[in-house]
Write an enzyme that holds these catalytic residues in place. Structure first.
Site, short mmCIF file in Angstrom:
data_model
loop_
_atom_site.label_atom_id
_atom_site.label_comp_id
_atom_site.label_asym_id
_atom_site.label_seq_id
_atom_site.Cartn_x
_atom_site.Cartn_y
_atom_site.Cartn_z
N GLY A 11 0.06 36.21 -34.75
CA GLY A 11 1.43 35.73 -34.91
C GLY A 11 1.67 35.25 -36.33
N GLU A 21 -3.29 36.09 -23.89
CA GLU A 21 -2.86 35.02 -24.78
C GLU A 21 -2.77 33.71 -24.01
OE1 GLU A 21 -0.65 36.44 -28.44
OE2 GLU A 21 0.85 36.35 -26.89
N HIS A 55 5.99 38.19 -23.48
CA HIS A 55 5.44 37.15 -24.37
C HIS A 55 5.83 35.78 -23.82
CE1 HIS A 55 4.66 34.67 -27.86
NE2 HIS A 55 3.89 35.64 -28.30
P1 PGA Z 1 0.01 32.70 -33.23
O1 PGA Z 1 0.90 33.52 -32.22
O2 PGA Z 1 -0.99 33.67 -33.83
O3 PGA Z 1 0.97 32.19 -34.23
O4 PGA Z 1 -0.67 31.62 -32.45
C1 PGA Z 1 0.37 34.50 -31.39
C2 PGA Z 1 1.46 35.08 -30.53
O5 PGA Z 1 2.46 34.40 -30.24
O6 PGA Z 1 1.37 36.20 -30.10
#
Ligand code: PGA
Length: 256
Positions: A237, A170, A94
């Site tokens: 997230g 991502e 991540h």
């Molecule tokens: P977010 O995070 O949906 O808060 O943008 C996604 C993630 O970090 O996997």
């Protein structure tokens, strides 16, 4: 292929009592979301409770793992510990871990291997840092950045089946920003990722690989992502670790 909904709670909620309330919401909606596969990823300290409360409702996993089972590593959690609790998935690579804990591509590679050796499916996160003005999602620069992360993360890795791994695309600029990527552009990058798997592994592995999108997914935009071809699911997230948001989110997706 069932669409995958992965909920990464990150470092939330602040108490076990609140985590239990979130698990109850998953219990309530899991029957209505039968056409999807839900994977809940809470912080370590809530995993025992997740194991108890979610086992008959949905899958769950961990946000991180150490890369050895036997080692003196104060503060770490081994793959074997997670497996013995019933975890099936682990987020690896991540961007927050890469940034705040200086997790390198080598460490990501070790963690992927440790997961696979212990029958845990890694959810490998990849994504470019920025998107330049008017830059196409499938530009040479972005393709290079993502292929290089994949090359390092999966160096020396053998995949027996597509189910062994999940890839989360991502883009870093979309995480925690309320600026989700356009689903069609995300799908372009995902097509490149699938192409990479076909070259590195096989057509069969590539076809079955679950490639999901993460970065500011919420109740408003989730339908657009889930209805775009080639997007096999989403990694959520913030919207998953807040009771009101989560309820809105899950009631929305049960109809898609
Ligand atoms: P977010 O995070 O949906 O808060 O943008 C996604 C993630 O970090 O996997």
């Amino acid at each position: 292929m069932k669409k995958l909904l992965v909920f990464n709670f990150k470092m939330a909620p602040a108490s076990l009592a609140e985590a239990k309330k979130l698990f109850l919401i998953f219990q309530k909606y899991s029957a209505q979301a039968k056409k999807k596969q839900i994977i809940v990823i809470p912080p370590y300290v809530y995993l025992s409770e997740a194991a108890q409360m979610l086992k008959n409702y949905c899958d769950w996993g961990a946000q991180d793992v150490f890369w050895f089972n036997r080692h003196s590593a104060t503060g770490e959690i081994s793959p074997q510990m997670l497996k013995s609790l019933g975890a099936e998935y682990v987020i690896v690579g991540h961007s927050e871990r890469r940034e705040y804990f200086q997790e390198t591509d080598e460490v990501v590679n070790l963690k992927i291997k440790a997961c696979l050796a212990n029958h845990l499916a890694p959810i490998l996160c990849v994504g470019e840092k920025e998107r330049k003005n008017k830059e196409s999602a499938s530009s040479f620069r972005i393709k290079n950045a993502i292929f290089s992360q994949l090359n390092y993360a999966l160096r020396g890795v053998i995949l027996k089946s597509s189910a062994d791994l999940v890839v989360a695309y991502e883009p870093l600029w979309a995480i925690g920003t309320e600026r989700a990527e356009d689903p069609l552009e995300a799908a372009e990058v995902m097509a490149l990722i699938r192409f990479w798997f076909a070259r590195r592994f096989s057509e069969k592995i590539a076809r079955g690989m679950r490639i999901i999108y993460g970065g500011s997914v919420n109740g408003q935009n989730v339908s657009a992502f889930l209805s775009t071809p080639h997007i096999n699911g989403v990694l959520v997230g913030r919207a998953g670790a807040n009771r009101a948001e989560l309820t809105k989110f899950l009631s929305k997706i049960t109809n898609i």
